[in-house]
Design an enzyme around this catalytic site. Sequence first.
Site, PDB file in Angstrom:
ATOM      1  N   LYS A  52      -3.414  84.546  54.099  1.00  0.00           N
ATOM      2  CA  LYS A  52      -2.946  85.580  53.176  1.00  0.00           C
ATOM      3  C   LYS A  52      -3.976  86.711  53.080  1.00  0.00           C
ATOM      4  O   LYS A  52      -3.636  87.890  53.070  1.00  0.00           O
ATOM      5  CB  LYS A  52      -2.652  84.962  51.795  1.00  0.00           C
ATOM      6  CG  LYS A  52      -1.392  84.088  51.824  1.00  0.00           C
ATOM      7  CD  LYS A  52      -1.165  83.253  50.571  1.00  0.00           C
ATOM      8  CE  LYS A  52       0.039  82.336  50.783  1.00  0.00           C
ATOM      9  NZ  LYS A  52       0.359  81.485  49.641  1.00  0.00           N
ATOM     10  N   GLN A  96      -2.661  79.759  44.326  1.00  0.00           N
ATOM     11  CA  GLN A  96      -2.171  78.851  45.372  1.00  0.00           C
ATOM     12  C   GLN A  96      -1.855  77.478  44.790  1.00  0.00           C
ATOM     13  O   GLN A  96      -2.645  76.900  44.049  1.00  0.00           O
ATOM     14  CB  GLN A  96      -3.240  78.739  46.485  1.00  0.00           C
ATOM     15  CG  GLN A  96      -2.796  77.971  47.703  1.00  0.00           C
ATOM     16  CD  GLN A  96      -1.667  78.657  48.488  1.00  0.00           C
ATOM     17  OE1 GLN A  96      -1.525  79.871  48.481  1.00  0.00           O
ATOM     18  NE2 GLN A  96      -0.870  77.871  49.171  1.00  0.00           N
ATOM     19  N   ASP A 119       4.479  86.007  43.763  1.00  0.00           N
ATOM     20  CA  ASP A 119       5.171  84.825  44.300  1.00  0.00           C
ATOM     21  C   ASP A 119       6.596  84.719  43.737  1.00  0.00           C
ATOM     22  O   ASP A 119       7.372  83.888  44.202  1.00  0.00           O
ATOM     23  CB  ASP A 119       4.428  83.542  43.884  1.00  0.00           C
ATOM     24  CG  ASP A 119       3.424  83.074  44.925  1.00  0.00           C
ATOM     25  OD1 ASP A 119       3.770  83.101  46.114  1.00  0.00           O
ATOM     26  OD2 ASP A 119       2.311  82.671  44.535  1.00  0.00           O
TER      27      ASP A 119
HETATM   28  N1  GUN Z   1       1.924  76.573  48.061  1.00  0.00           N
HETATM   29  C1  GUN Z   1       2.835  76.390  49.042  1.00  0.00           C
HETATM   30  N2  GUN Z   1       3.584  77.505  49.215  1.00  0.00           N
HETATM   31  C2  GUN Z   1       3.133  78.409  48.312  1.00  0.00           C
HETATM   32  C3  GUN Z   1       3.510  79.755  48.003  1.00  0.00           C
HETATM   33  O1  GUN Z   1       4.425  80.346  48.595  1.00  0.00           O
HETATM   34  N3  GUN Z   1       2.792  80.348  47.014  1.00  0.00           N
HETATM   35  C4  GUN Z   1       1.793  79.706  46.341  1.00  0.00           C
HETATM   36  N4  GUN Z   1       1.171  80.373  45.369  1.00  0.00           N
HETATM   37  N5  GUN Z   1       1.430  78.457  46.603  1.00  0.00           N
HETATM   38  C5  GUN Z   1       2.098  77.826  47.587  1.00  0.00           C
END
Ligand code: GUN
Length: 283
Positions: A52, A96, A119
Amino acid sequence: MYTLIDGKLVSQAVKDRVKLEAASITEAGGKITLAVIIVGDDPASRVYVNNKKKACEYVGFESIEYALPETVSQAELISLIEELNRREDVNGILCQLPLPKHIDKSAVISSISPLKDVDAFTAHNVGKIMIGDYDFLPCTPAGIMEMLSYYHIEVKGKRCLVIGRSDIVGKPMAMLLMHSNGTVTIAHSFTENLKELTLQADIIVVAVKKPRFLSADMIKEGTVVIDVGIHRMENGKLCGDVDFDSVKEKCSYITPVPGGVGPMTIATLMQNTLKAYRIQHKS
Ligand code: GUN
């Protein structure tokens, strides 16, 4: 003959669009910033967070990482998020998942300002997705819709089966397919006679966290198969929720693992971060 849906290719196109728009903001003196919070040292989360941050760098965003120890308290984590909510130089906040067991995920998510919720996890933004009037796209499902559109795969009137009902993927995926006029069924661990459903489906999205769960005998000829899973096998190789080698011989389109859905999730995150900046700056 099947067509491979190339998530790297489509995500590159999305990121390049974002990069172009970000450049015009930067040239005008603006700065787009994503705050990324990671708690503990889960190796998969570390890989996702690094990817990311790399994507932010590529499109021209700043990213600020907050790496907190596994032992951080819920109050400390929420207090960090509240500070980031207040900071005008932070446009998006991503925490996350998963979080350690002593932390209540819902409490943490609901502390994120809906205006910075890139998100689209907060109740406010989930509700907006439900009614089809949303600012932030749900990252993985929107990435999948983008791939379908790139390959001119029509959803309207098609029988769409989503296997898995998670808040992050299954539920919002079903909503987006429905907004595109698909006839949507959601299957889950209590679904009886799953094979009856899979054999009828024109488009199947599999998000069950079980390696090679969907096999060729479960689908009809010409199905579009989207694989959200990712698993590290004992031999070190990655595989998805779909038995790729057998299913590819029967389907019309299929996403690979890796290089399918994964890169699209990150591309949508970049779109959302840009959107967050625009909302906050009314630009
Ligand atoms: N953990 C697994 N997929 C995601 C996601 O799309 N966003 C976040 N914040 N955590 C995750």
